[in-house]
Design a protein around this motif. Structure first.
Motif, PDB file in Angstrom:
ATOM      1  N   ASP A   1       0.839  -1.202   0.000  1.00 29.39           N
ATOM      2  CA  ASP A   1       0.000   0.000   0.000  1.00 29.39           C
ATOM      3  C   ASP A   1       0.874   1.252   0.000  1.00 29.39           C
ATOM      4  O   ASP A   1       0.574   2.241  -0.670  1.00 29.39           O
ATOM      5  CB  ASP A   1      -0.921   0.004   1.220  1.00 29.39           C
ATOM      6  CG  ASP A   1      -2.001  -1.070   1.124  1.00 29.39           C
ATOM      7  OD1 ASP A   1      -2.410  -1.384  -0.006  1.00 29.39           O
ATOM      8  OD2 ASP A   1      -2.416  -1.584   2.172  1.00 29.39           O
TER       9      ASP A   1
ATOM     10  N   LYS B   1       0.951   3.989  -2.960  1.00 31.38           N
ATOM     11  CA  LYS B   1       0.696   5.392  -2.613  1.00 31.38           C
ATOM     12  C   LYS B   1       1.823   6.282  -3.122  1.00 31.38           C
ATOM     13  O   LYS B   1       1.573   7.352  -3.701  1.00 31.38           O
ATOM     14  CB  LYS B   1       0.549   5.539  -1.098  1.00 31.38           C
ATOM     15  CG  LYS B   1       0.307   6.967  -0.648  1.00 31.38           C
ATOM     16  CD  LYS B   1       0.219   7.051   0.870  1.00 31.38           C
ATOM     17  CE  LYS B   1       0.092   8.499   1.332  1.00 31.38           C
ATOM     18  NZ  LYS B   1       0.044   8.600   2.813  1.00 31.38           N
TER      19      LYS B   1
ATOM     20  N   GLU C   1      -5.861  -1.997  -7.460  1.00 33.86           N
ATOM     21  CA  GLU C   1      -5.443  -0.631  -7.154  1.00 33.86           C
ATOM     22  C   GLU C   1      -5.338   0.237  -8.411  1.00 33.86           C
ATOM     23  O   GLU C   1      -5.656   1.419  -8.381  1.00 33.86           O
ATOM     24  CB  GLU C   1      -4.097  -0.638  -6.416  1.00 33.86           C
ATOM     25  CG  GLU C   1      -4.173  -1.105  -4.967  1.00 33.86           C
ATOM     26  CD  GLU C   1      -4.890  -0.106  -4.084  1.00 33.86           C
ATOM     27  OE1 GLU C   1      -4.817   1.106  -4.362  1.00 33.86           O
ATOM     28  OE2 GLU C   1      -5.545  -0.544  -3.103  1.00 33.86           O
TER      29      GLU C   1
END
Length: 643
Positions: free
Chosen positions: A365, A369, A413
């Protein structure tokens, strides 16, 4: 034995008597009791399922995954990079055993370096408490570091003098050469003499796992660059394998099963001051494989707590990649911009800090990001850039299930079909997709299990026979014939060491130098010699005689072999195997001579045939009356004692 033992054997054995391998190993590896042994994660290779076993009874260790094994001396040699005699002396100091000083230069050098660093730490602490240390004390007070932390971390001050430490050390008999070797002084260019490396700096001693000072970090107090100055690499200090505060944090890391990895000395000190004692610090380097392997036996989760600025986040990205390759669960705690852990703890307190650490992001993650901050995921080019940037990282994940789940997560994602990502990964890394040879697999390999069933040893005229190395009658044509022989010989040596009363019978029936495996033969002959001298012998008696290499590893294999069933019957089976093998070799030799005698006189041929007949009778006696023919009576191959 490899090398010459300079320490008397009786002294080594005295150290053995007063040393418990479980106590020593547990200082490096968390161990759990399992039956009469202890198990844990191997400190010498990457694994998730414990295959590292320590026997308190035998005082040996063995990893059934990577094959490493030996005595407590071998463990310390491997873990600390010591010679055999250095390991013995290190354990002797802990056990209170007095060993006369040695003349070995390498050992003396390391010992002198430890002494120099210890003296320097005391000198710096004294200077901090003196009038000279006023500015340093004010800095510590400004940073909120209290007296307890100063004492716990042995913080000191290097005075603003060119020869402060040099003069103090020489006054205590420590030479400039030793100080140079410890990195505490610098040789003058073009002139004789040395000068102090650290001047007008706040000093942070860096310790090894046992708490011995091996290096220093110094923070400038007058703006001199560099702001932080570490000791250079020495015989004791390799900064890529050391972590600040690890000696103080190790116990809590093991209990909490997690570790916080920070960047600065004051960050670690402040964390401990606030009761967060599972924090350690990097020493101006990225997280290395050595760091991860140091931490892995104690923790299940590594949380990176980097400064909340661009360099800190960049450092976190670098460190994440190392942790992924080493298959360690990784999380990243992002701090508010402009804050480091020390500042945040002082401003917001322990609870707020732990809340941010508790909300640390999973490594992927975090990577997504960071990538999305650089690329626009609403555009095809942005998605392509992110996918191409992250897929090579995904390929480095050793665990297959985790790798598959991560590909699925990435697809979600960036809103790209999972199959497309898999095909891209397959094209860029075909070996990974087809053969699984890309990232290393976690867990034990097929040969690692200590409980694999032992294959039977066969004997038959036309089928596989016991242990013969040449063709013709009695040939072992099975692919694992060598393994069978080795297992029988290893088991036999184990029986002789566990039941010394069998040694006399073995020597009478078989004799000396009959083991084919050279390592086992060396151990056996030394065991017989020791038994003759002392009237008893065990694996522990042999450990001081074989300090490293294949023989030492074989000794560990023998020691860690579990004895099962009736040992007398097992011994009889092994004895018959050894005798039959020897007779087969003699019969084979006699047959070759008989065949070759056809060109000779009839009398010589008759003599050789008679010799062949007599050897067959001897073989029949050794086999309990069973003489191998073309086939056994049952037509089946026979196993020997379940070996």
């Amino acid at each position: 034995m490899t090398g010459t033992v300079r320490i008397p054997r009786e002294k080594i054995e005295e150290v053995q008597r007063y040393t418990d391998i479980v106590v020593i190993v547990s200082q490096y590896v968390p161990l759990n009791r399992r039956g009469k042994n202890y198990t844990g994660l191997c400190p010498f290779h990457n694994e998730k399922t414990p295959s590292f076993t320590v026997s308190q009874e035998k005082q040996f260790y063995k990893c059934f995954g990577c094959g490493e094994g030996g005595s407590v001396f071998n463990f310390l040699m491997k873990k600390e990079g010591l010679s055999f005699s250095e390991a013995v002396r290190s354990l002797a100091r802990k056990a209170g055993v007095d060993i006369p000083p040695r003349r070995d230069a390498s050992y003396e050098k390391r010992d002198y370096l430890y002494q120099a660093n210890s003296l320097a730490a005391g000198f710096f602490q004294a200077c901090l408490a003196s009038e000279e240390g006023k500015q340093a004390r004010e800095y510590l007070d400004k940073r909120g570091i209290d007296r307890g932390s100063i004492e716990k971390f042995r913080i000191g001050y290097a005075p603003d003098r060119w020869d402060g430490l040099l003069t103090a050390a020489q006054g205590k008999g420590i030479s400039a050469e030793t100080l140079l070797g410890a990195g505490l002084v610098i040789a003058r260019e073009g002139k004789k003499g040395c000068y102090d490396r650290f001047r007008n700096r706040l000093m942070f001693p860096i310790s090894d796992l046992t708490g011995k000072v091996i290096a220093f970090g110094g923070r400038s107090l007058d703006g001199t660059e560099p702001k932080y100055l570490n000791s250079p690499e020495t015989a004791l200090f390799h900064k890529g394998g050391c972590l600040y505060g690890v000696d103080l944090a190790r116990g809590t890391i093991f209990r909490e099963k997690k570790v916080l990895v920070m960047e600065g000395y004051t960050d670690v000190i402040m964390a401990h001051q606030y009761g967060i004692s599972w924090a350690v610090g990097l020493l101006g380097t990225a997280l290395s494989e050595e760091h991860v392997r140091l931490l892995r036996p104690w923790t299940e989760v590594v949380v990176l707590v980097m400064d909340g600025d661009a360099p800190g986040l960049k450092s976190a990205e670098r460190n994440v990649e190392t942790l992924i390759k080493e298959d360690v669960e990784t999380r990243i705690a992002e701090l508010p911009e402009g804050y480091d852990p020390c500042d945040l703890l002082l401003k917001e307190g322990r609870d707020s800090f732990l809340e941010k650490v508790g909300g640390a992001a999973e490594f992927f993650d975090f990577k997504v990001k960071r990538a999305s901050q650089r690329w626009d995921l609403s555009t095809p080019s942005g998605k392509l850039a992110v996918a191409r940037g992250l897929l090579p990282l995904v390929a480095q994940i050793p665990d297959e299930l985790k790798r598959e789940l991560t590909i699925k997560h990435l697809a979600e994602e960036i809103s790209v079909e999972e199959g497309v990502l898999r095909r891209q990964l397959s094209r860029s890394l075909p070996a990974l997709n087809r053969t699984g040879t890309g990232p290393a697999r976690s867990g034990k390999t097929a040969h690692s299990s200590p409980n694999l069933p032992k294959p039977a040893l066969h004997r038959s005229g036309s089928g596989p026979a016991l242990g013969s190395a040449s063709g013709g009658e009695g040939t072992d044509t099975t692919p694992t014939g060598a393994t069978h022989k080795g297992m029988t010989e290893k088991g036999l040596l184990g029986l002789l060491l566990a039941h010394n009363e069998l040694i006399g019978e073995y020597l009478l029936e078989v004799g000396h130098n009959k083991f084919i495996n050279q390592a086992i033969n060396q151990l056996a002959e030394k065991a017989f010699e020791t038994y003759k001298e002392r009237g008893k012998v065990t694996e522990k008696d042999l450990a001081p005689l074989f300090d490293e290499g294949e023989v030492a590893r074989m000794l560990a294999d023998v020691a860690m072999e579990e004895e099962k069933g009736d040992y007398r019957r097992h011994f009889a089976d092994c004895l018959n195997f050894m005798k039959r093998r020897e007779n087969r070799e003699k019969i084979s030799y006699t047959k070759e001579r008989a065949i070759g005698s056809k060109s000779h006189q009839q009398g010589e041929e008759d003599s050789l045939l008679l010799e062949f007949h007599e050897r067959n009778k001897v073989r029949a006696s050794a086999s309990g009356g069973l003489v191998p023919k073309d086939k056994t009576r049952s037509g089946q191959s026979e196993s020997v004692g379940g070996l």
